[in-house]
Design an enzyme around this catalytic site. Structure first.
Site, short mmCIF file in Angstrom:
data_model
loop_
_atom_site.label_atom_id
_atom_site.label_comp_id
_atom_site.label_asym_id
_atom_site.label_seq_id
_atom_site.Cartn_x
_atom_site.Cartn_y
_atom_site.Cartn_z
N ASP A 118 -13.60 -10.82 3.06
CA ASP A 118 -13.36 -9.98 4.23
C ASP A 118 -14.23 -8.73 4.26
O ASP A 118 -14.66 -8.21 3.24
CB ASP A 118 -11.89 -9.58 4.33
CG ASP A 118 -11.38 -8.89 3.05
OD1 ASP A 118 -11.76 -9.31 1.95
OD2 ASP A 118 -10.59 -7.92 3.17
N GLU A 184 -8.72 -9.27 1.29
CA GLU A 184 -8.49 -8.47 0.08
C GLU A 184 -8.13 -7.04 0.45
O GLU A 184 -7.34 -6.39 -0.22
CB GLU A 184 -9.73 -8.48 -0.83
CG GLU A 184 -9.48 -7.90 -2.22
CD GLU A 184 -9.42 -6.37 -2.26
OE1 GLU A 184 -8.60 -5.83 -3.02
OE2 GLU A 184 -10.17 -5.72 -1.52
N GLU A 185 -8.75 -6.55 1.53
CA GLU A 185 -8.49 -5.16 1.95
C GLU A 185 -7.14 -5.02 2.65
O GLU A 185 -6.79 -3.93 3.09
CB GLU A 185 -9.60 -4.68 2.89
CG GLU A 185 -11.03 -4.81 2.33
CD GLU A 185 -11.39 -3.72 1.34
OE1 GLU A 185 -10.55 -2.85 1.06
OE2 GLU A 185 -12.53 -3.77 0.83
N ARG A 229 -13.66 -3.06 -18.44
CA ARG A 229 -12.65 -2.29 -19.13
C ARG A 229 -11.57 -3.23 -19.61
O ARG A 229 -11.27 -4.20 -18.93
CB ARG A 229 -12.06 -1.24 -18.18
CG ARG A 229 -11.30 -0.17 -18.88
CD ARG A 229 -10.77 0.89 -17.95
NE ARG A 229 -9.84 1.70 -18.71
CZ ARG A 229 -10.20 2.73 -19.47
NH1 ARG A 229 -11.44 3.13 -19.50
NH2 ARG A 229 -9.29 3.39 -20.17
N HIS A 420 -17.07 1.28 1.00
CA HIS A 420 -16.32 1.65 2.21
C HIS A 420 -17.06 2.67 3.07
O HIS A 420 -16.60 3.00 4.16
CB HIS A 420 -14.89 2.15 1.91
CG HIS A 420 -13.98 1.07 1.41
ND1 HIS A 420 -12.61 1.09 1.56
CD2 HIS A 420 -14.24 -0.09 0.76
CE1 HIS A 420 -12.07 0.01 1.02
NE2 HIS A 420 -13.05 -0.73 0.52
ZN LIG Z 1 -12.81 -2.39 -0.64
ZN LIG Z 2 -13.61 -4.75 -2.43
#
Ligand SMILES: [Zn+2]
Ligand SMILES: [Zn+2]
Length: 450
Positions: A118, A184-185, A229, A420
């Site tokens: 997305d 996902e957002e 990580r 973003h």
């Molecule tokens: Zn994002």
């Molecule tokens: Zn992302």
């Protein structure tokens, strides 16, 4: 570290003088052979073969971005490609999700590889021949649409990795589930979507992997670098909504009503002590931020109510639940002290849990990243206060989610436009690094367990 296998660890049956040379020769010519530094020659060969395709897909997807749960064109591109590779493909999962299974020619473990598809309601400001000019509707408004989080790179990299693995199918030990995920957002208001919905619709019930892998391109790393990580890596993210109700009155006569503005100010002030006084921040960091205050219309009217919204970021489930409780407490009791009442929805919608990289899996796979990107290019990252719905998969099975640098070399990644941003810029060499890393991780894992 993986190196050439010494003859002494070959199985006894092949270690006789007559068969030793033949076994070694077979080992070296097999797809699991390693170069002296542990890098897989087939990773390099496939990277060189498929980079032009990955680049073309990425530019095409970048130019045609689609918002969450609206990835119709993108998911068709993915599904058509996977079908052409001969995979068994399922579409329409969690609205526009696509999954496919590749069965290797040899027995081995089951793993899942995930990419998100997305884009975001952002109007692109980059001057690129394939810059997005797309628009869509978001919350009733016409908005520009842009792959400002780099999911175009994730999708095209995984399409390339699928093609590379399909070419090695006969010698491949194990089975791979490819997960191309929408939203996902976050899904549009009133809809379900994303990783949680993919799982609800049974993708890990039909195919239970023993490990899941994903990657994300990030502006905070230079191109060529790969970050990781162990343990908690990206924050749990939760929204809240607090409505403080008073009683409207004339601004000249505050005693004639109940002032929700002063109560809201105190709630915001007291909420700062949740992090600074009540959470054990020597364990994990916590953030509580207010994003908007809405209340009132005129200079001389004390309004009926004030609405506060914001976000909570945590890395520990116990601390997450404690912060929810503390914020409700502060909102209700501080408001009560003013004679007002608070309706606190904390959280007001389903959030993302913390993204945890399985420590054992991380320790096992970091050498694979080093082989793919070069040991000096693999760096341990700080905690990332952003959230990822990869967390839902990694809650089901051990997961490893790593970061691929996107900011051109020579540019300060701290100052580069971040994910973003309308100026988020992907150095396309990241496609090659991401492809090599994901393919190396996959092959090392499968062969390591075969
Ligand atoms: Zn994002
Ligand atoms: Zn992302």
């Amino acid at each position: 570290m993986r190196t050439l296998l010494p003859a002494s660890i070959l199985p006894a049956s092949t270690a006789s003088a007559t068969t030793l040379a033949a076994a070694l020769a077979a080992l070296l010519s097999a797809s699991s052979a390693f170069a002296a530094d542990g890098a897989r020659p087939e990773v390099d060969a496939q990277a060189q073969r498929l980079q032009p395709k990955v680049l073309a897909w990425r530019r095409d997807i970048h130019q045609h971005p689609e918002l969450g749960n609206r990835e119709v064109r993108t998911s068709k591109l993915v599904a058509d490609h996977l079908r052409k590779l001969g995979f068994e493909v399922k579409t329409g999962i969690a609205t526009t999700g696509v999954v496919a299974v590749l069965k290797g020619g040899k027995p081995g473990p089951r793993i899942a590889l995930r990419a998100d598809m997305d884009a975001l309601p952002v109007t692109e400001r980059n001057d690129l021949p394939f810059a997005s000019k797309a628009t869509s509707t978001f919350r009733g408004e016409t908005v520009g649409v842009m792959h400002a989080c780099g999911h175009d790179a994730h999708t095209s990299i995984l399409m390339g990795v699928a093609e590379a693995l399909a070419a090695m199918k006969a010698d491949l030990p194990g089975e791979i589930l490819f997960v191309f995920q929408p939203a996902e957002e976050g899904p549009p208001d009133g809809e379900e979507g994303g990783a949680e919905e993919m799982l609800k619709q049974g993708i890990f019930r039909d195919f239970k992997p023993e490990a899941v892998f994903g990657l994300h391109v990030f502006s905070t790393l230079n191109a060529g670098k790969v970050g990781y990580r162990s343990g908690p890596t990206m924050a749990a993210s939760d929204r809240f909504n607090i409505v403080i109700k008073g009683r409207q009155t004339h601004g000249s006569r505050p005693w004639g009503g109940v002032d929700p503005i002063v109560a809201a100010a105190d709630v915001i002030g007291s909420a700062q002590t949740i992090v600074s006084r009540r959470q054990n921040i020597s364990k994990q960091p916590v953030v509580v931020s207010f994003g908007a205050i809405k209340g009132g219309i005129r200079y001389n009217i004390i309004p009926d109510q004030v609405e506060l919204i914001g976000t909570i970021r945590t890395f520990d489930e116990g601390m997450r639940q404690a912060v929810f409780k503390d914020l409700v407490n502060v909102a209700e009791h501080v408001s009560a002290a003013h004679g007002a009442t608070a309706v606190a929805q904390v959280p007001d919608t389903k959030g993302n849990p913390v993204t945890v990289n399985d420590p054992a899996l991380t320790a096992k796979m970091v050498p694979s990243l080093q082989r793919a990107a070069g040991a000096g290019n693999v760096v341990e990252m700080d905690l990332n206060m952003g959230a990822e719905d990869f967390s839902f998969y990694a809650r089901e099975v051990p997961g490893f989610f790593f970061f691929v640098g996107a900011t051109p070399q020579g540019q300060d990644p701290v100052k580069a436009p971040s994910n973003h941003s309308p100026e988020f810029f992907l150095d396309e060499s990241a496609l090659d690094v991401g492809f090599r890393s994901m393919l190396q991780v996959t092959l090392d894992y499968l062969h390591g367990r075969a």
